[in-house]
Design a protein around this motif. Structure first.
Motif, short mmCIF file in Angstrom:
data_model
loop_
_atom_site.label_atom_id
_atom_site.label_comp_id
_atom_site.label_asym_id
_atom_site.label_seq_id
_atom_site.Cartn_x
_atom_site.Cartn_y
_atom_site.Cartn_z
N ASP A 203 -3.68 5.51 -11.80
CA ASP A 203 -2.78 6.02 -13.39
C ASP A 203 -3.44 5.01 -14.52
OD1 ASP A 203 -1.70 7.76 -11.58
OD2 ASP A 203 0.19 6.56 -11.83
N LEU A 204 -3.61 4.02 -14.31
CA LEU A 204 -3.99 3.02 -15.58
C LEU A 204 -5.41 2.58 -15.47
CD1 LEU A 204 -0.73 0.57 -15.48
CD2 LEU A 204 -1.31 2.88 -17.21
N GLY A 205 -5.82 2.40 -14.26
CA GLY A 205 -7.02 1.94 -14.25
C GLY A 205 -7.31 0.37 -14.27
N GLY B 65 -8.68 -2.11 -15.97
CA GLY B 65 -8.62 -2.64 -17.18
C GLY B 65 -7.22 -2.71 -17.94
N GLU B 66 -6.38 -1.54 -17.58
CA GLU B 66 -5.14 -1.81 -18.21
C GLU B 66 -4.25 -2.61 -17.26
OE1 GLU B 66 -3.54 -0.69 -21.11
OE2 GLU B 66 -5.36 -0.22 -21.68
N VAL B 67 -4.51 -2.54 -15.79
CA VAL B 67 -3.67 -3.25 -14.98
C VAL B 67 -3.94 -4.83 -15.35
CG1 VAL B 67 -3.28 -4.18 -12.62
CG2 VAL B 67 -3.47 -1.64 -13.00
N MET B 68 -5.09 -5.18 -15.57
CA MET B 68 -5.37 -6.54 -15.76
C MET B 68 -5.20 -6.95 -17.24
SD MET B 68 -6.68 -7.49 -13.01
CE MET B 68 -7.40 -9.09 -12.89
N PHE C 82 0.88 -1.21 -0.09
CA PHE C 82 0.12 0.22 -0.12
C PHE C 82 0.96 1.43 -0.26
CE2 PHE C 82 -3.32 -2.91 1.63
CZ PHE C 82 -4.04 -2.84 0.63
N THR C 83 2.14 1.11 0.24
CA THR C 83 3.06 2.37 0.33
C THR C 83 3.95 2.47 -1.10
OG1 THR C 83 4.76 1.09 1.57
CG2 THR C 83 2.88 2.58 2.91
N SER C 84 3.90 1.60 -1.76
CA SER C 84 4.79 1.32 -3.02
C SER C 84 4.18 2.24 -4.01
CB SER C 84 5.00 -0.08 -3.42
OG SER C 84 3.78 -0.38 -4.12
N ALA C 85 5.09 2.64 -4.73
CA ALA C 85 4.60 3.40 -6.04
C ALA C 85 4.05 2.80 -7.08
CB ALA C 85 6.13 4.13 -6.88
N ARG C 86 4.03 1.56 -6.99
CA ARG C 86 3.25 0.64 -8.11
C ARG C 86 1.81 0.61 -7.54
NH1 ARG C 86 7.31 -4.10 -8.34
NH2 ARG C 86 8.40 -3.89 -10.05
N PHE C 87 1.56 0.66 -6.40
CA PHE C 87 0.13 0.91 -5.97
C PHE C 87 -0.60 2.01 -6.76
CE2 PHE C 87 -3.41 1.86 -2.98
CZ PHE C 87 -3.97 0.49 -2.91
N ASP C 88 0.12 3.05 -6.99
CA ASP C 88 -0.70 4.22 -7.85
C ASP C 88 -0.78 3.90 -9.07
OD1 ASP C 88 0.10 5.90 -5.57
OD2 ASP C 88 1.73 6.65 -6.11
N LEU C 89 -0.33 2.80 -9.76
CA LEU C 89 -0.96 2.16 -10.97
C LEU C 89 -2.38 2.02 -11.11
CD1 LEU C 89 2.20 0.24 -11.98
CD2 LEU C 89 1.66 2.36 -12.87
N TRP C 90 -2.94 1.50 -10.09
CA TRP C 90 -4.51 1.32 -10.00
C TRP C 90 -5.17 2.54 -10.40
CZ3 TRP C 90 -6.38 -3.11 -10.28
CH2 TRP C 90 -5.75 -4.14 -9.36
#
Length: 135
Positions: free
Chosen positions: A63-65, A67-70, A53-61
């Protein structure tokens, strides 16, 4: 720290397997080993959730949404598969530990621990991102 819980789970599984094959009674050492594995896996889960929950990757939810994450398998591994499978593995360890306490005879205790902890180990090993580690 990530592999420490994997090593504990594997060590516990090996010790339990040896005790089942040699028909040893369930003793305090086996209890301590299974409890230690339970505690380490829960600590590892808490550290992992904190990092998730504190990583920069969590922000991809955001930024990308979703659909793009999946659609992206690499991002999906880190944001969906790795956390959910490891939560399921810790749940298996917890269920196995709880079920083994209700058994009265040594062999069913060992069998319960062996089945649930081995299943958790397989799940944990299946979601480790091996390809990003240097050789």
């Amino acid at each position: 720290m990530g592999l420490f819980s994997t090593y504990c789970t594997d060590f516990c599984r090996i010790k339990i397997r040896d005790r089942v094959f040699f028909n040893k009674d369930y003793d305090a050492n086996a209890f301590r080993l299974s409890l230690f594995t339970l505690i380490v896996s829960h600590i590892q889960l808490l550290i992992g959730l904190l990092l998730y929950f504190t990583s920069a990757r969590f922000d991809l939810w955001n930024d990308l949404g979703v659909g793009e994450v999946m659609k992206n398998s690499n991002i999906r591994l880190y944001l969906v598969e790795h956390p959910s499978i490891n939560i399921l593995a810790v749940a298996l360890i917890t269920i196995g530990y709880s079920k083994h306490k209700k058994k009265l005879i040594s062999e069913p205790k060992y069998r319960t621990i062996a089945v649930f902890y081995s299943g958790a180990l397989v799940l944990i090993l299946s979601r480790i991102p091996w390809n990003v580690w240097p050789y």
